[in-house]
Design a protein around this motif. Structure first.
Motif, short mmCIF file in Angstrom:
data_model
loop_
_atom_site.label_atom_id
_atom_site.label_comp_id
_atom_site.label_asym_id
_atom_site.label_seq_id
_atom_site.Cartn_x
_atom_site.Cartn_y
_atom_site.Cartn_z
N ALA A 162 -4.78 3.30 -1.68
CA ALA A 162 -3.82 4.33 -2.11
C ALA A 162 -4.55 5.55 -2.68
O ALA A 162 -4.15 6.69 -2.42
CB ALA A 162 -2.86 3.75 -3.15
N ILE A 163 -5.59 5.32 -3.46
CA ILE A 163 -6.37 6.44 -4.01
C ILE A 163 -6.94 7.27 -2.87
O ILE A 163 -6.91 8.51 -2.90
CB ILE A 163 -7.48 5.91 -4.94
CG1 ILE A 163 -6.87 5.28 -6.20
CG2 ILE A 163 -8.43 7.05 -5.33
CD1 ILE A 163 -7.88 4.58 -7.09
N SER A 164 -7.46 6.60 -1.85
CA SER A 164 -8.02 7.29 -0.69
C SER A 164 -6.95 8.11 0.03
O SER A 164 -7.18 9.26 0.41
CB SER A 164 -8.65 6.28 0.27
OG SER A 164 -9.01 6.89 1.49
N ASN B 108 0.81 -1.21 0.00
CA ASN B 108 0.00 0.00 0.00
C ASN B 108 0.85 1.26 0.00
O ASN B 108 0.48 2.26 -0.63
CB ASN B 108 -0.96 0.00 1.19
CG ASN B 108 -2.11 -0.96 0.98
OD1 ASN B 108 -2.58 -1.15 -0.13
ND2 ASN B 108 -2.58 -1.58 2.05
N ILE B 109 1.97 1.25 0.70
CA ILE B 109 2.87 2.39 0.66
C ILE B 109 3.39 2.57 -0.77
O ILE B 109 3.45 3.69 -1.29
CB ILE B 109 4.05 2.20 1.63
CG1 ILE B 109 3.58 2.32 3.08
CG2 ILE B 109 5.15 3.24 1.36
CD1 ILE B 109 4.65 2.03 4.11
N CYS C 211 -0.47 9.49 3.91
CA CYS C 211 -0.21 8.05 3.86
C CYS C 211 -0.48 7.48 5.25
O CYS C 211 0.31 7.67 6.18
CB CYS C 211 1.24 7.80 3.46
SG CYS C 211 1.70 6.06 3.41
N LYS C 212 -1.60 6.78 5.41
CA LYS C 212 -2.04 6.33 6.73
C LYS C 212 -1.56 4.91 7.05
O LYS C 212 -2.32 4.08 7.54
CB LYS C 212 -3.55 6.44 6.83
CG LYS C 212 -4.04 7.87 6.74
CD LYS C 212 -5.52 8.00 7.03
CE LYS C 212 -5.95 9.45 7.08
NZ LYS C 212 -7.38 9.61 7.42
N THR C 213 -0.30 4.66 6.78
CA THR C 213 0.26 3.34 7.05
C THR C 213 0.49 3.15 8.55
O THR C 213 0.69 4.12 9.29
CB THR C 213 1.59 3.16 6.31
OG1 THR C 213 2.14 1.86 6.61
CG2 THR C 213 2.61 4.21 6.73
#
Length: 210
Positions: free
Chosen positions: A150-152, A119-120, A159-161
């Motif tokens: 990723a679009i979100s 996702n990152i 980047c909500k990792t």
């Protein structure tokens, strides 16, 4: 019909399993076990490269589309670029790239980076693609990604990792910080479009390692 697979992110043994009984053995009695079922192996393997937090609320059901359902999606726009990421492990070595949708000609590639997640990579690929389009003076050309997460993140400019910051991820988090800064300090009109894999097959930027 595709066989259901199970991802265990936290358990006695981590991995992707094709049997609920095996999955159950790895989570029974394990404090804070994190696991989820997926409609097929490809979905499960992609999810295992991410984190439980990223996938716990994602709809993982998959069904074959009828001809009429595929028709409803139409065809992908060709005068576009497409981006994708690949990650070996969770976390693991991650890389991403962008291609011309119509020809699959590679436009840029970055990595591999140590201790990343898929996702990152998808997030960085999208931001890199937007910056690349701006540099090439293509302010309205659409960009495709097959990652809703990723679009979100790009739309939220964050980047909500859940990946922890440590010596192995310092370089990656520096890239994330730069990407977030670019999003906050640059405006763009390029439409960010979801690549409909179930109707069109793998995105042209796919690394082909499934």
């Amino acid at each position: 019909m595709a066989k259901k697979h199970y991802v265990v992110w936290e358990g006695k043994q981590r991995g992707v399993f094709s049997s609920w009984n095996i999955c159950k053995k790895n989570i029974d009695g394990y404090p804070g076990a994190k696991y989820k079922s997926f409609a097929d192996k490809d979905l499960a393997e992609k999810a295992f490269k991410g984190t439980y937090e990223e996938y716990k609320s994602v709809n993982t059901k998959k069904k074959e589309l009828s001809y009429k359902e595929k028709e409803a999606y139409g065809k992908p726009l060709l005068n576009t670029i497409a981006v994708d990421a690949a990650c070996s492990g969770n976390p693991g070595f991650m890389e991403y790239r962008g291609v011309a949708t119509s020809t699959s000609t590679q436009l840029f590639i970055q990595g591999p980076y140590k201790s990343g997640t898929n996702n990152i990579g998808e997030f960085l690929a999208l931001v890199h693609g937007l910056a690349w389009l701006q540099q090439k003076k293509q302010p309205t050309m659409p960009i495709y990604s097959d990652s809703r997460i990723a679009i979100s993140w790009v739309k939220q400019r964050k980047c909500k990792t859940k990946l922890p910051v440590n010596k192995d991820t310092e370089i990656l988090f520096d890239l994330i910080k730069r990407a977030e800064s670019w999003l906050k300090n640059n405006s763009f009109q390029n439409p960010i479009l979801k690549w409909e894999t179930k109707a069109w097959g793998e995105i042209p930027a796919d690394f082909g390692r499934k």
